[in-house]
Design an enzyme around this catalytic site. Structure first.
Site, PDB file in Angstrom:
ATOM      1  N   ASP A  12      70.965 -23.223  36.628  1.00  0.00           N
ATOM      2  CA  ASP A  12      70.416 -24.426  37.503  1.00  0.00           C
ATOM      3  C   ASP A  12      70.643 -25.628  36.423  1.00  0.00           C
ATOM      4  O   ASP A  12      70.997 -25.330  35.256  1.00  0.00           O
ATOM      5  CB  ASP A  12      68.871 -23.840  37.486  1.00  0.00           C
ATOM      6  CG  ASP A  12      68.218 -25.186  38.188  1.00  0.00           C
ATOM      7  OD1 ASP A  12      68.447 -25.765  38.954  1.00  0.00           O
ATOM      8  OD2 ASP A  12      67.047 -25.285  37.601  1.00  0.00           O
ATOM      9  N   ASP A  14      68.303 -28.987  36.671  1.00  0.00           N
ATOM     10  CA  ASP A  14      67.049 -29.325  36.196  1.00  0.00           C
ATOM     11  C   ASP A  14      65.926 -28.610  35.494  1.00  0.00           C
ATOM     12  O   ASP A  14      65.551 -27.540  36.058  1.00  0.00           O
ATOM     13  CB  ASP A  14      66.206 -30.246  37.418  1.00  0.00           C
ATOM     14  CG  ASP A  14      67.000 -31.294  37.898  1.00  0.00           C
ATOM     15  OD1 ASP A  14      67.972 -31.689  37.251  1.00  0.00           O
ATOM     16  OD2 ASP A  14      66.767 -31.634  39.027  1.00  0.00           O
TER      17      ASP A  14
HETATM   18 MG    MG Z   1      65.334 -26.351  37.947  1.00  0.00          MG
END
Ligand code: MG
Length: 194
Positions: A12, A14
């Site tokens: 991922d 963020d």
């Molecule tokens: Mg995230």
């Protein structure tokens, strides 16, 4: 030392690779100051950088031939790609032949679009042909562990990706997918069935 990795490792973005939400914390139009490593700024001067250990983890996976994917449900698709294109990853530690490269070159696959991450992984499977059992996913949001229903190994990231969390994820995958060692009886069965 066990150096067995899954064929594909996805991250991922963020709060997994960088400490911000790219869609709400970052203004459009990013800039890099010369060849500054691991740092770009938006129009307000706010910084985008990977967490400290990310660069060497990317190098390690690249050297090991692991397919690296970014898997984000951000709505700021273009900005995320821009950040990955501009961020310069420092050279591999202890390797004089290693050069500075933009982060995006480390990622073999980019799945950056809103929606359930189940869809992201179905796309990864479709594009690479790699089975879900050979995929490991690092993400800071518990809701995204739904990808486990496909057979993907999920590792929760609690304070950004660091070496300890990375090792934990890989160990988790190894434990779930023990190495298949053929004993003599199995080999014999295999030989006679050929
Ligand atoms: Mg995230």
């Amino acid at each position: 030392m066990n150096s067995r990795f899954p064929k594909l490792i996805a991250f991922d973005l963020d709060y997994t690779l960088w400490p911000l939400w790219i869609d709400t914390h970052v203004g459009s139009s990013l800039k890099r100051d010369g060849d500054t490593l691991n740092e770009v700024h938006d129009i307000f001067g706010d910084k985008v950088s990977f967490y400290h250990d990310v660069a060497q983890i990317l190098h390690q996976l690249r050297s090991a031939g692991v397919v690296i994917a970014a898997c984000s449900r951000t709505t700021a698709t273009d900005l995320a790609r821009e950040a990955l294109s501009l961020l310069l990853v420092p050279p591999k530690a202890g390797d004089a032949s290693s050069t500075v490269m933009p982060a995006i070159k480390f990622f073999d696959q980019l799945e950056i679009h809103p929606g359930s991450k189940i869809a992201h992984f179905k796309q990864l499977h479709k594009k690479t042909g790699i089975p879900y059992s050979e995929m490991l996913f690092f993400d800071d949001e518990m809701r995204n562990k739904e990808v486990k229903s496909l057979g993907v190994t999920f590792q929760l990231v609690q304070q950004g990706l660091d070496n300890a969390c990375f090792e934990k994820g890989v160990e988790n995958w190894r434990a779930q997918h023990p190495e298949k060692v053929l004993d003599d009886a199995a080999k014999e069965t295999l030989d006679t069935s050929l």
